[in-house]
Design a protein around this motif. Sequence first.
Motif, PDB file in Angstrom:
ATOM      1  N   THR A 266       4.379   0.139   2.891  1.00 25.68           N
ATOM      2  CA  THR A 266       3.172  -0.384   2.236  1.00 25.68           C
ATOM      3  C   THR A 266       3.469  -1.677   1.479  1.00 25.68           C
ATOM      4  OG1 THR A 266       2.235   1.838   2.004  1.00 25.68           O
ATOM      5  CG2 THR A 266       1.363   0.127   0.555  1.00 25.68           C
ATOM      6  N   LEU A 267       4.612  -1.731   0.794  1.00 24.56           N
ATOM      7  CA  LEU A 267       4.961  -2.932   0.036  1.00 24.56           C
ATOM      8  C   LEU A 267       5.104  -4.134   0.959  1.00 24.56           C
ATOM      9  CD1 LEU A 267       7.569  -1.683  -2.615  1.00 24.56           C
ATOM     10  CD2 LEU A 267       5.113  -1.953  -2.842  1.00 24.56           C
ATOM     11  N   ARG A 268       5.740  -3.948   2.080  1.00 25.33           N
ATOM     12  CA  ARG A 268       5.907  -5.064   3.026  1.00 25.33           C
ATOM     13  C   ARG A 268       4.555  -5.511   3.568  1.00 25.33           C
ATOM     14  NH1 ARG A 268      10.400  -1.580   4.838  1.00 25.33           N
ATOM     15  NH2 ARG A 268      12.324  -2.399   3.906  1.00 25.33           N
ATOM     16  N   LYS A 269       3.674  -4.564   3.812  1.00 25.53           N
ATOM     17  CA  LYS A 269       2.339  -4.901   4.298  1.00 25.53           C
ATOM     18  C   LYS A 269       1.567  -5.694   3.246  1.00 25.53           C
ATOM     19  CE  LYS A 269      -1.076  -1.929   4.312  1.00 25.53           C
ATOM     20  NZ  LYS A 269      -1.980  -0.782   4.630  1.00 25.53           N
ATOM     21  N   LEU A 270       1.643  -5.269   1.992  1.00 27.47           N
ATOM     22  CA  LEU A 270       0.951  -5.966   0.912  1.00 27.47           C
ATOM     23  C   LEU A 270       1.526  -7.369   0.695  1.00 27.47           C
ATOM     24  CD1 LEU A 270       0.685  -3.021  -1.649  1.00 27.47           C
ATOM     25  CD2 LEU A 270      -1.207  -4.042  -0.372  1.00 27.47           C
TER      26      LEU A 270
END
Length: 276
Positions: free
Chosen positions: A179-183
């Motif tokens: 999720t962090l990489r996507k954000l």
Amino acid sequence: MSETLVRNQARPVTPLGILVEKLETILKMTQDATVRGEIADALKQAYQLAAGIDPYLEAVSTQESPALAALAKKTREEPWSKRFSDRATVRQLEQEMLSGHLEGQTLKMFVCMSGAKNILEIGMFTGYSALAMAEALPEDGRVVACEVDEYVANFAASCFQESPHGSKISIEVAPALETLRKLAKAGESFDLVFIDADKKEYIDYFKLLLDTNLLAPNGFICVDNTLLQGQPYLPPEQQTPNGEAIAQFNRVVADDPRVEQVLLPLRDGLTIIRRV
């Protein structure tokens, strides 16, 4: 005491809570007539000092909202051990993972003091901390909460519906690093980040936040469990893998010239970090 109450009673998971339990055990031993009176008296005073801190702090801090109290009650009453008894390869969920009143009120204060409008939570569980922070946000503020477990994500979402502030929270169900990489790829940036997830990934979360624009230039990171039952400062042979991971994380943060930080002895340890 009823069987239900015993089942729902939380075990001690903070350094102070564990200390109180050990002092209580020792105090019971002093009931033996062969123990010198002054030793028993000293132990009783030590126990009273340690056991009284958390209840007093909660009593004189602003009380939690009805929505937060209801969420905490629902979490305590959930039969976590029975529901997930077959999850040998997945993290074991338990009521002790709840942030709780004192930490929730602290996070609300941090939101107000920092003027944060965009908050990222890494590790939501049943949503107590997410809702506490949402209560302090302005109407156009938002909390993006990362949670890997779909069951607790749905559990939290149902609790959020009971609060007028629940609409400020959006839940991302996936491994946190994913999720962090996507954000980060989407160009998202957050004023305040609260970390309370997989302890072995704390260093990865920290580095990703600083190496990207996920953490706003004047943003803060709050990290939970950075005292982890006292294990980071106990001898290595008394450390679990999670305790060792937290000790390594604390050292990485302390050695990083890009930040300054303070570790507060609140519950199981809360570290406040800011980029310098």
